[in-house]
Motif scaffolding. Structure first.
Motif, PDB file in Angstrom:
ATOM      1  N   GLY A  72       6.608  16.183  -0.011  1.00 30.19           N
ATOM      2  CA  GLY A  72       7.860  15.748   0.611  1.00 30.19           C
ATOM      3  C   GLY A  72       7.655  15.213   2.017  1.00 30.19           C
ATOM      4  N   VAL A  73       6.842  15.892   2.815  1.00 30.52           N
ATOM      5  CA  VAL A  73       6.581  15.434   4.187  1.00 30.52           C
ATOM      6  C   VAL A  73       5.829  14.112   4.168  1.00 30.52           C
ATOM      7  CG1 VAL A  73       5.262  15.960   6.276  1.00 30.52           C
ATOM      8  CG2 VAL A  73       6.685  17.712   5.235  1.00 30.52           C
ATOM      9  N   ILE A  74       4.833  13.993   3.303  1.00 28.67           N
ATOM     10  CA  ILE A  74       4.077  12.739   3.212  1.00 28.67           C
ATOM     11  C   ILE A  74       4.994  11.600   2.789  1.00 28.67           C
ATOM     12  CG2 ILE A  74       2.280  11.541   1.907  1.00 28.67           C
ATOM     13  CD1 ILE A  74       0.740  14.231   1.917  1.00 28.67           C
ATOM     14  N   ARG A  75       5.827  11.848   1.824  1.00 28.35           N
ATOM     15  CA  ARG A  75       6.747  10.805   1.339  1.00 28.35           C
ATOM     16  C   ARG A  75       7.758  10.424   2.421  1.00 28.35           C
ATOM     17  NH1 ARG A  75       6.624   6.386  -1.427  1.00 28.35           N
ATOM     18  NH2 ARG A  75       8.610   5.918  -2.347  1.00 28.35           N
ATOM     19  N   ILE A 126       5.994   8.142   4.772  1.00 25.82           N
ATOM     20  CA  ILE A 126       5.822   6.834   4.146  1.00 25.82           C
ATOM     21  C   ILE A 126       7.133   6.050   4.165  1.00 25.82           C
ATOM     22  CG2 ILE A 126       5.391   5.693   1.934  1.00 25.82           C
ATOM     23  CD1 ILE A 126       3.286   7.880   1.401  1.00 25.82           C
ATOM     24  N   ILE A 127       8.231   6.709   3.851  1.00 21.71           N
ATOM     25  CA  ILE A 127       9.526   6.027   3.861  1.00 21.71           C
ATOM     26  C   ILE A 127       9.887   5.586   5.270  1.00 21.71           C
ATOM     27  CG2 ILE A 127      12.009   6.415   3.550  1.00 21.71           C
ATOM     28  CD1 ILE A 127      11.287   8.099   1.094  1.00 21.71           C
ATOM     29  N   SER A 128       9.569   6.405   6.277  1.00 21.69           N
ATOM     30  CA  SER A 128       9.856   6.032   7.663  1.00 21.69           C
ATOM     31  C   SER A 128       9.074   4.795   8.072  1.00 21.69           C
ATOM     32  CB  SER A 128       9.520   7.190   8.600  1.00 21.69           C
ATOM     33  OG  SER A 128      10.283   8.314   8.281  1.00 21.69           O
ATOM     34  N   VAL A 129       7.799   4.736   7.704  1.00 17.38           N
ATOM     35  CA  VAL A 129       6.979   3.566   8.017  1.00 17.38           C
ATOM     36  C   VAL A 129       7.529   2.345   7.295  1.00 17.38           C
ATOM     37  CG1 VAL A 129       4.694   2.538   7.686  1.00 17.38           C
ATOM     38  CG2 VAL A 129       4.902   4.876   8.533  1.00 17.38           C
ATOM     39  N   ALA A 136       0.830  -1.210   0.000  1.00 15.15           N
ATOM     40  CA  ALA A 136       0.000   0.000   0.000  1.00 15.15           C
ATOM     41  C   ALA A 136       0.862   1.257   0.000  1.00 15.15           C
ATOM     42  CB  ALA A 136      -0.929  -0.010   1.208  1.00 15.15           C
ATOM     43  N   VAL A 137       1.958   1.233   0.754  1.00 15.72           N
ATOM     44  CA  VAL A 137       2.861   2.382   0.804  1.00 15.72           C
ATOM     45  C   VAL A 137       3.513   2.589  -0.559  1.00 15.72           C
ATOM     46  CG1 VAL A 137       5.040   3.188   1.790  1.00 15.72           C
ATOM     47  CG2 VAL A 137       3.255   2.306   3.277  1.00 15.72           C
ATOM     48  N   ASP A 138       3.932   1.510  -1.194  1.00 16.34           N
ATOM     49  CA  ASP A 138       4.519   1.626  -2.532  1.00 16.34           C
ATOM     50  C   ASP A 138       3.515   2.200  -3.524  1.00 16.34           C
ATOM     51  OD1 ASP A 138       7.038   0.752  -1.883  1.00 16.34           O
ATOM     52  OD2 ASP A 138       6.627  -1.340  -2.390  1.00 16.34           O
TER      53      ASP A 138
END
Length: 93
Positions: free
Chosen positions: A74-77, A80-83, A23-25
């Motif tokens: 950028g903040v959303i991404r 997502i990368i952190s998760v 889902a994140v991808d």
């Protein structure tokens, strides 16, 4: 009996992890390609911009919107990368 329970719970957690990563991808790919579906603003015929005004004001207005949209993406991404990283570095592996 304990091993069976751990296997069932481990499989459920692994399936959940895989579903979240997929889902994140998908969300990242959708955000990354959003610009294709967004139309280009018309800087010459906009009702918000006075046509007698300096064109520099129109460009400045568009750039201010681009700045905030870029910051939000950028903040959303980053979240997502952190998760994704947190799920990937699972200490149970």
């Amino acid at each position: 009996m304990n091993q069976v329970g751990e296997a069932v719970v481990g499989d459920a957690i692994e399936n959940l992890k895989n579903a979240v990563m997929e889902a994140v991808d998908s969300a990242g790919a959708s955000l990354g390609t959003l610009w294709v579906n967004v139309g280009t603003p018309d800087l010459t015929q906009s009702s918000r911009v006075d046509t007698t005004a300096d064109p520099q004001q129109a460009v400045s207005g568009v750039l201010s919107y681009v700045m905030w949209i870029g910051l939000a993406v950028g903040v959303i991404r980053l979240i997502i990368i952190s998760v994704k990283l947190g799920l990937h570095l699972n200490p149970r592996d």
